[in-house]
Design a protein around this motif. Structure first.
Motif, PDB file in Angstrom:
ATOM      1  N   GLY A 241       0.794  -1.231   0.000  1.00 46.27           N
ATOM      2  CA  GLY A 241       0.000   0.000   0.000  1.00 46.27           C
ATOM      3  C   GLY A 241       0.819   1.271   0.000  1.00 46.27           C
ATOM      4  N   GLY A 242       2.158   1.146   0.113  1.00 51.33           N
ATOM      5  CA  GLY A 242       2.998   2.334   0.127  1.00 51.33           C
ATOM      6  C   GLY A 242       2.889   3.156   1.390  1.00 51.33           C
ATOM      7  N   HIS A 243       2.363   2.558   2.459  1.00 47.54           N
ATOM      8  CA  HIS A 243       2.201   3.279   3.724  1.00 47.54           C
ATOM      9  C   HIS A 243       3.512   3.311   4.499  1.00 47.54           C
ATOM     10  CE1 HIS A 243      -2.190   3.865   3.850  1.00 47.54           C
ATOM     11  NE2 HIS A 243      -2.263   2.724   3.183  1.00 47.54           N
ATOM     12  N   TYR A 244       3.631   4.294   5.370  1.00 49.81           N
ATOM     13  CA  TYR A 244       4.748   4.366   6.291  1.00 49.81           C
ATOM     14  C   TYR A 244       4.402   3.573   7.539  1.00 49.81           C
ATOM     15  CZ  TYR A 244       5.586   8.171   3.045  1.00 49.81           C
ATOM     16  OH  TYR A 244       5.749   8.906   1.895  1.00 49.81           O
ATOM     17  N   LEU A 245       5.406   3.253   8.334  1.00 47.98           N
ATOM     18  CA  LEU A 245       5.153   2.420   9.511  1.00 47.98           C
ATOM     19  C   LEU A 245       4.286   3.148  10.529  1.00 47.98           C
ATOM     20  CD1 LEU A 245       5.901  -0.440  10.185  1.00 47.98           C
ATOM     21  CD2 LEU A 245       7.848   0.391  11.505  1.00 47.98           C
ATOM     22  N   VAL A 246       4.421   4.464  10.623  1.00 46.66           N
ATOM     23  CA  VAL A 246       3.572   5.209  11.562  1.00 46.66           C
ATOM     24  C   VAL A 246       2.112   5.209  11.102  1.00 46.66           C
ATOM     25  CG1 VAL A 246       5.345   6.695  12.581  1.00 46.66           C
ATOM     26  CG2 VAL A 246       4.254   7.368  10.437  1.00 46.66           C
ATOM     27  N   ASP A 247       1.890   5.096   9.799  1.00 40.94           N
ATOM     28  CA  ASP A 247       0.515   4.951   9.296  1.00 40.94           C
ATOM     29  C   ASP A 247      -0.113   3.686   9.855  1.00 40.94           C
ATOM     30  OD1 ASP A 247       1.338   7.070   7.713  1.00 40.94           O
ATOM     31  OD2 ASP A 247       1.404   5.909   5.863  1.00 40.94           O
ATOM     32  N   VAL A 248       0.684   2.608   9.824  1.00 37.42           N
ATOM     33  CA  VAL A 248       0.212   1.311  10.316  1.00 37.42           C
ATOM     34  C   VAL A 248      -0.086   1.388  11.807  1.00 37.42           C
ATOM     35  CG1 VAL A 248       0.828  -1.112  10.639  1.00 37.42           C
ATOM     36  CG2 VAL A 248       1.473   0.071   8.522  1.00 37.42           C
TER      37      VAL A 248
END
Length: 285
Positions: A241-248
């Motif tokens: 999804g191209g998310h950053y770890l803080v997004d998760v």
């Protein structure tokens, strides 16, 4: 007030029909058709939320605050020593793994349909209702937070084309086709074409994985396979999804808070089915 309008009669009709389905479900429950009525209510609420959340996220994008990709990358490094670009570069050497994770990432809606159907079939009505409330609360929270921390996502931020990866899901690249005009103020007509997800922070995919794992925990025969799939979905969120770890992390926190609220409300005012289903809202651990 924001200058947006629903310009698709099919979309407008769907919203009205889903609201009517929910009203029919409520009417069926009052006549004693608890399981059928609850099924109609839960289905209508989930589908309505699934339509309204992306439409509202387009409206929220109109705030046009600066992209915060670099801030999110800095948080990844400061909190977790996580270098998104380095991880993605390493993942490219595992094409089969990326293809498998792509299918796992894309399983969200299929899992949702299976979960709700199974819970209602086996009579876990209270758990289905609590899950539905948690799902809607999580969607609302992600849409509310999104305009404060808008981001392109890792692939677009670093200019990595999908053709240069083995990712099969296009969401990490195509969301900008909605996000950019919404931020620029050139998108005002809301149609079926504007229903794609555009939220990077917090990650709804990560949140959904946590909610689905909780929901399937009430189905003993499916709890462990579902847990494995949804742990894999969380792992897939940055690379697919191209998310950053803080997004998760933010998505998981929101899902946890939504579940706390939903289960507490269900215990305070349980429907009649909850009294017949004492295990439906039992703690998951």
């Amino acid at each position: 007030m924001g200058g947006f309008r629903i310009a698709d009669h099919v979309l407008a009709s769907a919203l009205v029909q889903l609201a009517a389905l929910g009203a029919c479900g409520a009417a069926l429950r009052t006549r004693g058709w608890e399981r059928l009525g609850s099924g109609a209510e839960v289905a209508s609420q989930l589908l309505l939320a699934g339509l309204l959340a992306p439409l509202l996220s387009v409206v929220a994008a109109g705030t046009n605050l600066p992209y915060r990709d670099q801030d999110l990358l800095d948080l990844d490094m400061a909190l977790f020593s996580f270098d998104w670009a380095h991880v993605i570069a390493a993942a490219r050497s595992w094409p089969l793994l990326l293809e498998v994770l792509s299918h796992v990432y894309a399983s969200l809606l299929l899992q949702l349909a299976i979960l709700v159907a199974v819970l209602l079939i086996i009579g876990c009505v209270a758990r289905a209702q609590a899950f539905c409330l948690a799902w809607v609360l999580t969607l609302a929270a992600t849409v509310a937070v999104f305009p404060l921390m808008p981001a392109l996502g890792g692939y677009l931020h670093f200019g990595v084309a999908q053709a240069d990866t083995h990712v099969l899901v296009t969401a990490a690249w195509h969301h900008v086709e909605i996000l950019a005009p919404a931020r620029a103020g050139t998108l005002s007509a809301l149609t079926g074409d504007t229903l794609g997800g555009i939220v990077t922070f917090p990650s709804f995919h990560a949140a959904a994985a946590a909610l689905l794992a909780w929901g399937f925990w009430g189905v003993p025969v499916l709890r462990w396979p579902a847990l494995a799939i949804n742990l894999a979905m969380v792992a897939a969120t940055p690379v697919i999804g191209g998310h950053y770890l803080v997004d998760v992390l933010a998505g998981l926190v929101i899902a946890g808070l939504a579940l706390c609220v939903a289960t507490r409300l269900a215990r305070v005012a349980p429907p009649s089915s909850a009294r017949r289903d004492p295990e439906a809202l039992a703690p998951t651990s």
